[in-house]
Enzyme design. Structure first.
Site, PDB file in Angstrom:
ATOM      1  N   GLY A  90      21.224   5.501 -24.905  1.00  0.00           N
ATOM      2  CA  GLY A  90      20.025   5.740 -25.712  1.00  0.00           C
ATOM      3  C   GLY A  90      19.062   4.597 -25.511  1.00  0.00           C
ATOM      4  O   GLY A  90      19.367   3.632 -24.796  1.00  0.00           O
ATOM      5  N   LYS A 113       8.920  -0.902 -23.747  1.00  0.00           N
ATOM      6  CA  LYS A 113      10.241  -1.430 -23.394  1.00  0.00           C
ATOM      7  C   LYS A 113      10.312  -2.903 -23.799  1.00  0.00           C
ATOM      8  O   LYS A 113       9.415  -3.677 -23.465  1.00  0.00           O
ATOM      9  CB  LYS A 113      10.450  -1.268 -21.879  1.00  0.00           C
ATOM     10  N   ASP A 125      20.294  -7.219 -27.301  1.00  0.00           N
ATOM     11  CA  ASP A 125      19.388  -7.810 -28.290  1.00  0.00           C
ATOM     12  C   ASP A 125      18.094  -7.016 -28.451  1.00  0.00           C
ATOM     13  O   ASP A 125      17.201  -7.423 -29.188  1.00  0.00           O
ATOM     14  CB  ASP A 125      19.070  -9.260 -27.905  1.00  0.00           C
ATOM     15  N   ASP A 252      21.743   8.316 -16.431  1.00  0.00           N
ATOM     16  CA  ASP A 252      20.816   7.996 -17.526  1.00  0.00           C
ATOM     17  C   ASP A 252      19.528   7.367 -16.993  1.00  0.00           C
ATOM     18  O   ASP A 252      18.586   7.181 -17.759  1.00  0.00           O
ATOM     19  CB  ASP A 252      21.475   7.065 -18.551  1.00  0.00           C
ATOM     20  N   ASP A 262      13.287   3.819 -14.506  1.00  0.00           N
ATOM     21  CA  ASP A 262      14.147   2.726 -14.954  1.00  0.00           C
ATOM     22  C   ASP A 262      14.425   1.727 -13.844  1.00  0.00           C
ATOM     23  O   ASP A 262      15.358   1.876 -13.053  1.00  0.00           O
ATOM     24  CB  ASP A 262      15.477   3.263 -15.512  1.00  0.00           C
TER      25      ASP A 262
HETATM   26  P1  AMP Z   1      19.813  -0.010 -18.072  1.00  0.00           P
HETATM   27  O1  AMP Z   1      20.914  -0.616 -17.278  1.00  0.00           O
HETATM   28  O2  AMP Z   1      18.603  -0.902 -18.274  1.00  0.00           O
HETATM   29  O3  AMP Z   1      19.420   1.356 -17.581  1.00  0.00           O
HETATM   30  O4  AMP Z   1      20.389   0.181 -19.550  1.00  0.00           O
HETATM   31  C1  AMP Z   1      21.549   0.891 -19.855  1.00  0.00           C
HETATM   32  C2  AMP Z   1      21.664   1.019 -21.362  1.00  0.00           C
HETATM   33  O5  AMP Z   1      21.768  -0.256 -21.979  1.00  0.00           O
HETATM   34  C3  AMP Z   1      20.474   1.706 -22.019  1.00  0.00           C
HETATM   35  O6  AMP Z   1      20.954   2.476 -23.082  1.00  0.00           O
HETATM   36  C4  AMP Z   1      19.630   0.549 -22.492  1.00  0.00           C
HETATM   37  O7  AMP Z   1      18.793   0.887 -23.570  1.00  0.00           O
HETATM   38  C5  AMP Z   1      20.709  -0.450 -22.907  1.00  0.00           C
HETATM   39  N1  AMP Z   1      20.228  -1.835 -22.817  1.00  0.00           N
HETATM   40  C6  AMP Z   1      19.976  -2.545 -21.694  1.00  0.00           C
HETATM   41  N2  AMP Z   1      19.574  -3.788 -22.011  1.00  0.00           N
HETATM   42  C7  AMP Z   1      19.551  -3.871 -23.351  1.00  0.00           C
HETATM   43  C8  AMP Z   1      19.221  -4.898 -24.292  1.00  0.00           C
HETATM   44  N3  AMP Z   1      18.822  -6.107 -23.895  1.00  0.00           N
HETATM   45  N4  AMP Z   1      19.331  -4.599 -25.591  1.00  0.00           N
HETATM   46  C9  AMP Z   1      19.739  -3.399 -26.011  1.00  0.00           C
HETATM   47  N5  AMP Z   1      20.070  -2.403 -25.191  1.00  0.00           N
HETATM   48  C10 AMP Z   1      19.981  -2.623 -23.870  1.00  0.00           C
HETATM   49 MG    MG Z   2      18.388   2.813 -18.095  1.00  0.00          MG
END
Ligand code: AMP
Ligand code: MG
Length: 487
Positions: A90, A113, A125, A252, A262
């Site tokens: 999510g 973002k 965080d 995702d 992304d």
């Molecule tokens: P990503 O690898 O950026 O596609 O992220 C994978 C999942 O981890 C997604 O659900 C992101 O919203 C969550 N996510 C990545 N970095 C953070 C962060 N610093 N804080 C909270 N959620 C994160």
């Molecule tokens: Mg992502």
């Protein structure tokens, strides 16, 4: 032209209700300030570019202010990460602020973002750092300028907010835009949590808003899936033809619209390397450059599985079967154009493969090779390029084939050939070391380099006076930069 407070909202996703997203307010950044904005993206919202310089702009996109009509929501989805299913992901650090439509009637999601914690933040965080925000901004706008479908970026807002990664960094926000932020993982979430009613609502939503022409087909959902397969085949053909490595092709991170989505540890190839892995935590090379092609199909199969409540397995399989042949046809078409060819011959695939093998063995710069190939008539161009190859005899043999092929291709002037080739072969791409230079300057408070680089990359096919330094191979320090996955 509109002022910032004149944006018109129509929050269609928010209206789907609480099963799909959760209302969350952005958490403001300290001392928000504009790092860079994209005039081209501003134009999509009918915004006058000068508003980016006003304090209210940084306040809006730094999480301090909100339009009365905005409805910030964190979306829920799941997805396959590195081949394994994660039941709940999510928006852990991003919020869909709302959907805006412009004077042309196009809808754009405004997605912030780095906007703070949400119910989906897990161990994170909720923040994004300046480094990764700049990379996402530059990449989205650069891909778009290359003609590669991508989410867009309106701006990056920097701040004084400390954010801890491997070291202390500064928080930032990037305002991302796309006609939809719905991912393959949205469909997977409702399928695996066994919520057929919500899944049907989601499918109707996507069909009505993003694939309305499929409504006319006898099986609208199947027609929509087929279209998604086609768009992905075209997208990944473009990535491969231009040397873009996404790095984290989890389901995702795959857009339901078939656009690049992304951005994490992505990279454009400098030297051609089919086995290149841009994500240092990808130890098995699942998302290596050449694996992007089969992974595209794998991801579509994961989506197909989630669509089994709506479409028969046989029909899904048949639609999936379109992917590879379409990918190949699109890729070959692009590579022919990159070689300056206007006709098709059976042996062209072989011509391309032989060239790539030679480039791979000699570490030839993927972008500059094609640009230089168009600079001069074919015979002269290959003579100049041969010095870059270790296997000169191998290159000479290829060059003979190529010259003969160009000869058979048609009777056109070098002027025409150059113009045609330069229109598809960029001079400027977002090399990792160029992004790194811009980031280093921005981290010390100087945003001029990010802005200049963004400007150069917005016209990648046009030679720009005084910008030679952006069209060079990387210096030694910039060849094997480790791009941190923590973002
Ligand atoms: P990503 O690898 O950026 O596609 O992220 C994978 C999942 O981890 C997604 O659900 C992101 O919203 C969550 N996510 C990545 N970095 C953070 C962060 N610093 N804080 C909270 N959620 C994160
Ligand atoms: Mg992502």
């Amino acid at each position: 032209m509109k002022a910032l407070d004149e944006l018109t909202f129509d929050n269609r996703f928010a209206r789907l209700g609480d099963a799909f997203s959760t209302h969350v307010l952005p958490e403001p950044l300290d001392a928000p300030r504009l790092v860079v904005a994209s005039n081209a993206a501003m134009a999509l919202l009918d915004l006058d570019p000068v508003v980016a310089e006003t304090p209210v702009f940084a306040e809006l996109f730094g999480g301090h202010k909100l339009w009365a009509e905005a409805e910030p929501r964190a979306m829920v989805y799941s997805g396959h990460q590195f081949g394994g299913y994660t039941p709940q992901l999510g928006d852990g650090r991003g919020l869909l602020l709302g959907e805006v439509y412009n004077e042309a009637g196009e809808h754009w999601d405004l997605h912030l973002k780095g906007a703070g914690m949400t119910p989906y933040s897990r161990m994170g965080d909720g923040r994004a750092v300046l480094r990764s925000s700049i990379r996402e901004f530059l990449a989205s706008e650069a891909l778009h300028a290359l003609g590669i479908p991508s989410s867009r970026a309106l701006c990056v807002i920097g701040s004084d907010t400390p954010v801890w990664r491997e070291k202390q960094e500064r928080g930032a926000m990037v305002l991302r835009m796309a006609p939809s932020h719905i991912r393959f993982g949205h469909f997977e979430y409702f399928y695996y949590t066994k919520k057929p009613e919500q899944q049907a609502l989601l499918a109707e939503h996507v069909l009505n808003l993003h694939y309305p022409e499929c409504r006319e087909q006898p099986e609208p959902y199947l027609a929509m899936f087929r279209e998604i397969v086609e768009r992905n085949a075209e997208l990944i053909a473009k990535w491969q033809a231009y040397g873009f490595c996404h790095g984290v092709m989890n389901t995702d991170n795959m857009s339901i619209l078939g656009i690049t989505f992304d951005f994490g540890p992505f990279a454009f190839l400098d030297d051609f390397d089919a086995h290149f892995i841009c994500n240092h935590s990808d130890h098995e090379g699942r998302y290596s450059f050449s694996n992007q092609v089969p992974i595209g199909q794998w991801n579509l199969s994961a989506l197909a599985q989630a669509l089994t409540p709506f479409i028969s397995v046989d029909a899904l399989k048949e639609a999936l079967g379109l992917y590879l042949p379409l990918y190949q046809a699109n890729y070959l078409d692009l590579m022919r154009r990159r070689l300056g060819l206007t006709t098709a011959e059976d042996d062209d695939q072989n011509l391309v493969e032989r060239l790539l093998k030679l480039m791979q063995n000699s570490g030839v710069d993927y972008t500059l090779f094609f640009r230089r190939l168009g600079d001069e008539p074919a015979a002269l161009a290959v003579t100049k390029l041969r010095d870059d190859f270790v296997d000169m005899a191998g290159f000479d043999a290829w060059a003979e084939l190529y010259k003969a092929r160009v000869e058979r291709d048609g009777d056109y002037s070098q002027e025409q050939r150059r113009e045609r080739m330069h229109a598809v072969n960029p001079l400027y791409i977002l090399r990792n070391y160029l992004a790194q230079n811009a980031i280093t300057a921005a981290e010390s408070g100087d945003y001029s380099e990010v802005r200049r680089l963004h400007e150069v990359l917005s016209k990648p096919f046009e030679e720009q006076a005084g910008m030679e330094q952006y069209a060079q191979r990387p210096p030694d320090w910039g060849k094997h930069l480790e791009i941190s996955c923590s973002s």
